[in-house]
Write a protein that holds these residues in place. Structure first.
Motif, PDB file in Angstrom:
ATOM      1  N   ASP A 133       0.828  -1.212   0.000  1.00  0.00           N
ATOM      2  CA  ASP A 133       0.000   0.000   0.000  1.00  0.00           C
ATOM      3  C   ASP A 133       0.860   1.258   0.000  1.00  0.00           C
ATOM      4  N   LYS A 221      -7.539   0.990   6.384  1.00  0.00           N
ATOM      5  CA  LYS A 221      -6.072   0.999   6.388  1.00  0.00           C
ATOM      6  C   LYS A 221      -5.533   2.419   6.491  1.00  0.00           C
ATOM      7  N   GLU A 224      -6.214   3.946  10.024  1.00  0.00           N
ATOM      8  CA  GLU A 224      -5.292   3.522  11.078  1.00  0.00           C
ATOM      9  C   GLU A 224      -3.994   4.327  11.049  1.00  0.00           C
ATOM     10  N   ARG A 225      -3.577   4.748   9.859  1.00  0.00           N
ATOM     11  CA  ARG A 225      -2.314   5.482   9.744  1.00  0.00           C
ATOM     12  C   ARG A 225      -2.404   6.898  10.319  1.00  0.00           C
TER      13      ARG A 225
END
Length: 443
Positions: A133, A221, A224-225
């Motif tokens: 990713d 995803k 979460e970052r």
């Protein structure tokens, strides 16, 4: 010397800093003896420490009873039990995530071992980029530059690589020293534009570029970052239910996202995302709106949106936050009746019921999902019954997940505060066992 138990040091404030100096890596578990989560995790922590000792890793494992070591508890802002912090050369790195051995190992490898994979040349770089990713690669021929890059990489749960291949620098258009990032949401990589020895600047650049200018809440995803790195706040934009209007509003946010890039993350939330609507206590009548949540999760802030000026509204809202001109939006349930002999307090009544009187107040702050809190309810009920005829003390409780009050910061569950008559709002945190006899002895 710190006492040991099955390869784990037991630390208190008098020896804590000295023990950190003795080892490059010290993984510390802050716990509460009465906490259900701490009790459940303790055997796994001891076993995990023993496995590392048997493997010969250079990691020291330690325990701190945070209920006794209140100075350490406050110093490292322990908000829940257990909390795991890895100290690397004395610098703390908090572990956030699943406490399974597999996830802990990934965290340890990223911090104990080299946080970036060695790439021999062009072919290795090409293979490393496949199917990821977000990928960051440093092209370095200088050890000092590489050390700074490693420190930055250890802060993020991303895929980092490194190479000193001259051929790779030519093939990937990355002359020494260069840091480049590839993202699945953009066709072209981005290049770090600053000083490769400026650690803070590198971390800020990674935190900014690893997500798109506008993050959709459903992209878990990317979501979460948002809590990695130094960017200190998130703005949530709640979109209207009408799909056409929602798309139009998202498009109009692009200008604000460009202006605020690197300062704050912007997240759009669809009308169907009921979890976030519940978290911010939003109602249908609130319509399209914005909320800002700081990463310390202490306060949320409310902003307004005008259809014609959405981008300007968001920029103005954040500038007001930076200037500390915003008033926190405090959550509250509607007033509640007594639960047996226990006074139920909500955000709206916290000041009037607890602060504006001449009585001592003993308050239990809980979360409905907390297992220790569930077990504590009959204990607190019994305590309230014992003191129901005492005229100078109030036994109360508050659901701290649904209620907030000014200058009240509940950092873990359960939390019990004692407010002295005539000395409010100052208080002391109860740090004993969560048992009726212990409470009565304290009172």
């Amino acid at each position: 010397e710190a006492p040991t138990d099955d390869h784990v040091l037991k630390l208190d404030a008098s020896i804590f800093d000295n023990e950190l100096k003795k080892s490059k890596y010290n993984f510390v578990m802050f716990y509460a003896p009465w906490d259900g989560h701490s009790k459940a995790f303790m055997p796994r922590w001891m076993s995990y420490a023993q496995s590392h000792k048997m493997a010969g890793t250079e990691m020291t494992f330690s325990l701190v009873d945070a209920t006794k070591e209140r100075d350490l508890d406050k110093r490292f802002e322990i908000e829940e039990y257990p909390t795991l912090i890895l100290f690397r050369d004395g610098v703390p790195k908090r572990y956030v995530g699943d406490r399974s051995p597999q996830h802990l190992d990934k965290f340890v490898r990223r911090n104990l071992l080299k946080p970036a994979r060695w790439l021999e040349g062009t072919d290795d770089v090409e293979v490393f980029l496949m199917g990821r990713d977000v990928t960051v690669i440093g092209f370095f021929d200088n050890k000092d530059d590489l050390d700074v890059y490693h420190h930055a990489a250890a802060e993020f749960d991303l895929d980092f690589g490194e190479t000193k291949s001259k051929i790779a620098t030519e093939d990937w258009k990355a002359p020494f020293p260069t840091i480049k990032m590839w993202r699945d949401f953009d066709k072209e990589p981005v290049r770090y534009p600053g000083d490769v020895r400026d650690l803070d600047a590198i971390k800020s650049w990674i935190a900014t570029e690893m997500v798109p200018p506008i993050v959709k809440f459903e992209n878990k995803k990317q979501l979460e970052r948002l809590f990695m790195g130094p960017i200190a706040a998130n703005i949530f934009v709640f979109l209207p239910e009408d799909a056409t209007e929602a798309e139009k509003m998202s498009k109009s946010l692009e200008s604000a996202a460009r202006q605020l890039r690197g300062k704050v993350h912007i997240i759009t939330v669809d009308a169907k995302e009921t979890v976030m609507h519940d978290y911010f206590s939003l109602r249908e009548s609130d319509g399209p709106t914005i909320r800002l949540l700081s990463h310390d999760l202490k306060y949320q802030y409310k902003g307004s949106l005008e259809a014609a000026e959405i981008s300007n509204d968001v920029v103005h809202f954040f500038k007001e936050f930076e200037a500390k001109k915003l008033v926190p939006l405090l959550k509250s349930q509607d007033p509640l009746p007594k639960d047996g002999d226990v006074l139920q307090v909500v955000g709206k009544t916290f000041q009037s019921l607890l602060m504006d009187n001449d009585k001592h107040v003993f308050v239990w702050f809980y979360a409905p999902w907390c297992r220790t809190c569930k077990a504590m309810k009959p204990v607190w009920d019994k305590l309230a019954t014992l003191y129901k005829d005492e005229k100078d003390i109030i036994i109360a409780k508050m659901d701290a997940t649904k209620n907030e009050a000014k200058d009240l910061h509940v950092r873990h569950y359960p939390t019990v505060y004692y407010y002295h008559s005539g000395d409010k709002p100052r208080h002391e945190e109860y740090d004993g066992h969560m048992e009726t006899d212990a409470f009565t002895d304290f009172l």
